[in-house]
Design a protein around this motif. Structure first.
Motif, short mmCIF file in Angstrom:
data_model
loop_
_atom_site.label_atom_id
_atom_site.label_comp_id
_atom_site.label_asym_id
_atom_site.label_seq_id
_atom_site.Cartn_x
_atom_site.Cartn_y
_atom_site.Cartn_z
N SER A 21 0.84 -1.20 0.00
CA SER A 21 0.00 0.00 0.00
C SER A 21 0.88 1.25 0.00
O SER A 21 2.07 1.21 0.31
N PHE A 22 0.27 2.39 -0.32
CA PHE A 22 0.98 3.67 -0.38
C PHE A 22 1.56 4.02 0.99
O PHE A 22 2.71 4.48 1.08
N PHE A 23 0.77 3.86 2.05
CA PHE A 23 1.24 4.21 3.39
C PHE A 23 2.40 3.34 3.84
O PHE A 23 3.30 3.78 4.53
N ARG A 24 2.38 2.05 3.39
CA ARG A 24 3.46 1.17 3.80
C ARG A 24 4.76 1.53 3.09
O ARG A 24 5.84 1.49 3.67
N ARG A 25 4.60 1.87 1.77
CA ARG A 25 5.78 2.20 0.98
C ARG A 25 6.40 3.52 1.41
O ARG A 25 7.60 3.73 1.31
N HIS A 26 5.60 4.46 1.92
CA HIS A 26 6.10 5.80 2.29
C HIS A 26 5.97 6.06 3.78
O HIS A 26 5.82 7.21 4.20
N ALA A 27 5.99 5.00 4.56
CA ALA A 27 5.81 5.17 6.02
C ALA A 27 6.90 6.05 6.64
O ALA A 27 6.61 6.92 7.48
N LEU A 28 8.14 5.84 6.23
CA LEU A 28 9.23 6.62 6.80
C LEU A 28 9.06 8.10 6.50
O LEU A 28 9.20 8.95 7.39
N PHE A 29 8.73 8.43 5.27
CA PHE A 29 8.56 9.83 4.89
C PHE A 29 7.36 10.45 5.62
O PHE A 29 7.42 11.59 6.08
N LEU A 30 6.29 9.67 5.75
CA LEU A 30 5.11 10.19 6.42
C LEU A 30 5.38 10.44 7.91
O LEU A 30 4.95 11.47 8.46
N LEU A 31 6.09 9.50 8.56
CA LEU A 31 6.30 9.62 10.00
C LEU A 31 7.35 10.67 10.36
O LEU A 31 7.25 11.30 11.42
N THR A 32 8.34 10.85 9.51
CA THR A 32 9.42 11.78 9.85
C THR A 32 9.26 13.16 9.21
O THR A 32 9.88 14.12 9.67
N MET A 33 8.43 13.27 8.19
CA MET A 33 8.29 14.55 7.50
C MET A 33 6.86 15.09 7.54
O MET A 33 6.60 16.16 8.08
N VAL A 34 5.95 14.34 6.99
CA VAL A 34 4.60 14.86 6.78
C VAL A 34 3.89 15.11 8.11
O VAL A 34 3.37 16.20 8.36
N VAL A 35 3.86 14.09 8.98
CA VAL A 35 3.11 14.23 10.23
C VAL A 35 3.70 15.32 11.12
O VAL A 35 2.96 16.20 11.60
N PRO A 36 5.03 15.36 11.40
CA PRO A 36 5.56 16.44 12.25
C PRO A 36 5.35 17.83 11.66
O PRO A 36 5.00 18.77 12.38
N VAL A 37 5.54 17.96 10.33
CA VAL A 37 5.37 19.27 9.71
C VAL A 37 3.89 19.69 9.76
O VAL A 37 3.58 20.86 10.02
N PHE A 38 3.01 18.75 9.57
CA PHE A 38 1.58 19.06 9.63
C PHE A 38 1.19 19.50 11.04
O PHE A 38 0.46 20.49 11.22
#
Length: 383
Positions: A21-38
């Motif tokens: 899935s998309f979230f699994r493939r980009h989990a690192l980017f989401l957890l270290t970039m997207v979520v903190p910046v949001f």
């Protein structure tokens, strides 16, 4: 024969892997970039409260002018004024102290200022993760007040941060007032200590002089003489007069014996000569020659005179020192001069939303790159 949907060993080898899935493939980017910046974006632009900064500048000076005309000139000019570096540091430390915070709590509603409804849940005091204690309150006070000194000029900069512009200005004015009161207390203490020390020297000198006068009076009563010097002069004058009279009598006696040896007045003249000699010898013994003589009394009296002169000079010097200490205490005053009055800010200073957001993006991006590099290296070594 049909396989009925079963995969052969060859088919299992060439079967395509199941897509992630998309979230699994980009989990690192989401957890270290997207979520903190949001989250940072939401907090900075929708939750974080505006904070206003009121700034003031002041300097602590001391008057070190001279005496006389220079001291008079220093009253009408700034000549003779110099920086008081030690006192400046003391004022800055006082502003950041618990004593200043306690005064603000008691007189200026510091607790109400920190609990304004404009404050967000993280900066308000007390909040859900900060206990309502004096220690925590003081920590919050340290975050809202800063006092820094510029070494080259000695000018101190006071900054007070609050959730309302008028609160920031009010607190800055109050801190300047309390700092000036501290300077006045330092002046009063220095003035009082200097005068107390000088007064103690005067009192000691006067006590020594009074004690010496008592010793002189006691000695006069005991010796039965007031001024041995004057008494010795009177005795010497009398001895001289009597010696002259004796010489005249002896001359008269010698002449009478030579001219009229049978003169009946010769025995009387001889008696008078002997009597005069006896009186002269007695006076000489009173002046010198025994323990009660004027000479011994004069030596003791001269010692008293020297001690009295020293004590009188010491008392005079103590009086002059007291007067000088009083003049110095009045002249060497500390002054807190406000260079820039606390301003009423018309625009918030904190938070610097865009700058803070860019900082979060930079930090999160760095963390993402580090973790990704470590993961790739680990996968290459495992392969």
């Amino acid at each position: 024969m049909e396989s009925r949907g079963y995969l052969t060993p060859v088919d299992e080898v060439w079967a395509e892997p199941k897509p992630q899935s998309f979230f699994r493939r980009h989990a690192l980017f989401l957890l270290t970039m997207v979520v903190p910046v949001f989250l940072a974006f939401v907090y900075l632009f929708f939750i974080a409260s505006d904070r206003y900064v009121s700034e003031a500048r002041f300097i602590v000076r001391t008057s070190a002018g001279g005496t006389g005309l220079e001291g008079l000139a220093s009253l009408v000019s700034t000549q003779g004024m110099s920086r008081a570096n030690d006192e400046t540091f003391a004022v800055n430390e006082y502003i950041m102290s618990r004593d200043a915070a306690d005064l603000l709590i008691a007189n200026n509603g510091l607790r109400d200022v920190l609990a304004r409804p404009e404050a967000d849940i993280f900066n308000r005091f007390p909040n859900f993760f900060t206990r309502d204690t004096k220690t925590k309150l003081y920590r919050q006070y340290e975050h809202m007040v800063s006092a820094d000194i510029e070494g080259a000029t000695g000018i101190s900069t006071l900054e007070v941060t609050a959730f309302r512009p008028d609160d920031a200005q009010m607190m800055a004015k109050a801190l300047l007032k309390y700092a000036e009161e501290l300077i006045n207390r330092l002046n009063e203490r220095a003035h009082r200590d200097a005068l107390r020390y000088a007064k103690s020297i005067v009192d000691d000198a006067r006590a020594d002089f009074t004690k010496l006068e008592g010793r002189i009076s006691e000695w006069r009563n005991k010796s039965g003489t007031v001024d041995p010097g004057k008494e010795s002069l009177a005795a010497l004058e009398q001895i001289g007069k009597m010696t002259t009279e004796l010489a005249a009598m002896e001359a008269t006696l010698a002449q009478t014996i030579a001219l009229t040896p049978a003169n009946p007045s010769i025995p009387a003249l001889r008696e008078r000569v002997l009597s005069n000699r006896s009186a002269i010898d007695r006076l000489k013994r009173d002046v010198v020659g025994n323990d009660t003589s004027v000479a011994n009394k004069l030596a003791m009296y001269e010692q008293f005179v020297v001690e009295r002169e020293i004590a009188a000079k010491a008392m005079g010097a103590a009086d002059l020192n007291y007067l000088k200490a009083r003049q110095d205490a009045e002249r060497q005053q500390l002054y807190l001069q406000t260079i820039v009055e606390p301003n009423l800010p018309d625009q918030y200073t904190y938070p610097r939303r865009l700058l803070y957001l860019l900082g979060v993006i930079a930090v999160c991006g760095l963390i993402f790159l580090i973790i990704r590099s470590i993961t790739q290296i680990a996968m290459e070594h495992s392969a």
